[in-house]
Design a protein around this motif. Structure first.
Motif: not given
Length: 500
Positions: A307-312
């Motif tokens: 999720q953190r990577a997807a937000d990026g």
């Protein structure tokens, strides 16, 4: 009457918005020697431009995803159709820069893409200038880049011990290595089965071999050499640059310099992920999704990092979030994240979104939308999508974009890049039956022979009746034809089928 002063393109961008200037200048400076980095700055430029356009109209964005933001600006009539298309084009080009090998780009194509994207960004700003500034655009001239040449980059990397420069040198070698690896793989396949491939792949195959040979001889470096050099520079920069630490971890896992050191590599990636490096978070999330040497599967941690990577806006992280939700039978969320990855330009997600839409998994069944995404994935080189599109074009009169020339091209590319037996069978049948506007029994026989050589048991069972049918077809035509050229071709095909 005095002449209007003409400013440089860099000054023109600075005048439009100082916030865009840094990415524009870096995109230009890296374009010649590190085009992947140039395209990543184009993506950043596009993000900032979308933010700028939203701020100008006090738009509160509902999502961090660039695709969503462009669409929100479009739906709220903040931008016109031309601007929407231009922003999406720059976004897609930036995504290709992140993984050029997945799009089968050569170094020359990558460079051309980076150069085009810079000009496209400049043209878009020129189009937006009067809308944003309220008066006519200043006159400017495009100035050839004050490129950060390889010599400059190496000077900073070696003499100044600049960690960022060392990281960029590593990226340059890694990009070249990935492209050379694909070229070498194709060359090896061609040399192993040269005679059959020349017949099966059509006239372009010999040109492909020649181009690959020239590219390799011109480079004087193999993929192995380039991977090793990339690993050296990443290891040098890793203690002081977290992006380099992530790449150092990848190099250790894949053994860029020889024996893989998986545990050490995964440790480096985990450290980079904790430092907020988007690609490292995406990879660590993947480790937790499927398990690895150092990390046991953990759906909560997988979701956290993905999720953190997807937000990026890491597209593979979005796709893997979709996979995670699919595994958990949460099809609505799976469809949501796979859609996001597809919209961000990730071909594998586009292919899987097409399948979900065709089956109604987590969404309303939509055959037309499914065909659209399948076509989009095929256009970007996703091999499963190319095969399925070709099969639809050849066997369904109502197929979207029914282009037999395109179908043949897709099948040949799938054979070229993956040695797909299914594609060999499909193309063989099309050539034997005249579905492509011509009958080519030699090509059909060569492809069927190649398929037989690479088939598993299930595929071999499919090939057997086709083999017999083609042999009978050739025999029957030989009984009635009087054309010497046709007789020669038929006997050639007969010889191929007799060599089991």
């Amino acid at each position: 009457m005095g002449m209007k002063a003409v400013i440089k393109d860099s000054e023109f961008i600075q005048d439009f918005s100082a916030s865009l200037s840094d990415d524009y200048l870096k995109a230009k400076s890296y374009v010649q020697d590190v085009p992947t980095q140039s395209l990543l700055h184009i993506r950043s430029f596009t993000h900032k431009l979308a933010e700028l356009l939203g701020q100008d109209k006090q738009v509160a964005f509902a999502s961090p995803n660039l695709y969503d933001r462009i669409e929100q600006l479009n739906q709220q009539r903040v931008i016109d159709v031309k601007t929407t298309r231009a922003l999406h084009r720059l976004r897609a080009d930036g995504n290709r820069g992140a993984h050029p090998e997945k799009y089968h780009l050569t170094q020359e194509q990558l460079l051309a893409l980076a150069q085009k994207s810079i000009k496209d960004a400049l043209a878009l700003v020129e189009h937006l200038y009067p809308k944003v500034k309220g008066y006519a655009a200043l006159q400017y001239c495009y100035e050839a880049s004050d490129a950060m040449t390889a010599k400059d980059l190496c000077y900073r990397a070696i003499m100044e011990n600049d960690a960022h420069a060392q990281y960029l040198v590593g990226i340059s070698f890694k990009t070249k290595a990935l492209m050379l690896k694909e070229q070498e793989s194709l060359k090896e396949q061609t040399l192993l089965k040269e005679q059959t491939l020349v017949i099966a792949a059509g006239p372009a195959s010999s040109a492909d071999v020649s181009a690959i040979s020239q590219a390799n001889s011109a480079s004087h470096l193999s993929a192995t050499d380039c991977f090793s050099r990339a690993a050296y520079w990443f290891s040098l920069a890793a203690p002081r640059n977290m992006e380099a630490l992530h790449e150092h971890g990848v190099a250790l896992i894949h053994g860029y310099q020889g024996t893989p050191e998986v545990a050490e590599g995964e440790k480096a990636i985990a450290t980079a992920a904790e430092a907020g490096i988007v690609n490292a978070m995406a990879l660590l999330g993947y480790f937790y999704l499927v398990g690895s040497e150092s990390f046991q599967p953990d759906s909560q941690l997988a979701q956290h990092y993905l999720q953190r990577a997807a937000d990026g806006e890491q597209t593979e992280a979005m796709a893997n979030l979709g996979v995670l939700h699919y595994q958990q039978k949460n099809l609505t969320q799976a469809h949501y994240f796979i859609s996001k990855a597809a919209q961000a330009g990730y071909p594998h997600a586009q292919y899987h979104l097409a399948l979900m839409l065709a089956n109604g998994d987590g969404c309303t069944r939509d055959v037309i939308a499914s065909e659209h995404w399948m076509a989009e994935a095929a256009e970007q080189g996703q091999l499963d999508a190319m095969l399925m599109r070709a099969q639809h074009m050849l066997n369904d009169d109502n197929a979207f974009g029914n282009d037999l020339t395109q179908a043949e091209d897709y099948l040949r590319q799938v054979i070229k890049y993956s040695y797909s037996v299914a594609a060999m069978i499909e193309l063989s049948m099309a050539l034997a039956d005249g579905m492509l506007g011509r009958i080519d029994v030699v090509g059909a026989a060569a492809l069927l022979k190649l398929a037989q050589q690479n088939a598993n048991k299930k595929e071999a069972d499919i090939i057997e009746p086709l083999w017999q049918s083609l042999a009978l077809q050739i025999e029957n035509v030989l009984k009635v034809t009087q054309d010497p050229a046709e007789i020669h071709s038929l006997k050639h095909a007969q010889t191929l089928l007799s060599q089991t």
